[in-house]
Design an enzyme around this catalytic site. Structure first.
Site, short mmCIF file in Angstrom:
data_model
loop_
_atom_site.label_atom_id
_atom_site.label_comp_id
_atom_site.label_asym_id
_atom_site.label_seq_id
_atom_site.Cartn_x
_atom_site.Cartn_y
_atom_site.Cartn_z
N CYS A 58 80.00 50.16 40.58
CA CYS A 58 78.65 49.61 40.68
C CYS A 58 78.12 49.89 42.08
CB CYS A 58 78.68 48.09 40.47
SG CYS A 58 79.25 47.59 38.84
N GLU A 59 76.83 50.18 42.17
CA GLU A 59 76.22 50.38 43.49
C GLU A 59 76.25 49.10 44.30
OE1 GLU A 59 72.34 52.11 43.75
OE2 GLU A 59 72.91 53.78 42.50
#
Length: 141
Positions: A58-59
């Site tokens: 996930c960013e």
């Protein structure tokens, strides 16, 4: 360890979340609803934000806590991004308090499509949701 309390998966489930979002016709209204739901998620302590609880892929930083009672699974989640916390609320509405089979057959893309959100999510957010789904599948095996 007791999980922090949140209403998702108990008071709010996938059907009610989808119904509530369907009432909002604009993306801005849906976005505001996501932010409100995200605010209802507990903020994890530093001890809960351990690497073992972090979802990779996930960013934004995302953490999950998990507890099982037999084949019923309970979760709590947190993120450092407001919109991601709102998206986590929807994920929790789908998986919290569910049997392992229901979790493993969940089509998260369909859930977000039914909620009217799928076409508003960037490719990186969609990839992050897939990473979250895979993380949930791994911890519930």
């Amino acid at each position: 360890m007791a999980l922090p309390h949140h209403p998702f998966g108990t008071e709010l489930n996938q059907a009610t979340v989808t119904e509530m979002l369907a009432q909002h016709t604009s993306w801005e209204d849906k976005y505001r609803q996501l932010i409100l739901w995200g605010k209802r998620l507990p903020t994890f302590t530093d001890a809960q934000k351990q690497t073992a609880n972090q979802v990779h892929g996930c960013e934004s930083a995302v953490w999950f806590l998990h507890q099982a009672e037999g084949d019923i699974h309970y979760f709590a989640a947190d993120s450092n991004a407001r919109i991601v916390k709102g998206l986590l609320a929807i994920v929790l509405a789908c998986v919290h308090g569910q049997h392992g089979n229901a979790i493993h057959t969940l089509d998260i893309d369909r859930a977000f499509h039914q909620a009217g959100l799928a076409h508003h999510l960037s490719e990186s957010r969609t990839n992050g949701l897939h990473a979250i789904t895979e993380f949930i599948h791994q911890i519930t095996r």
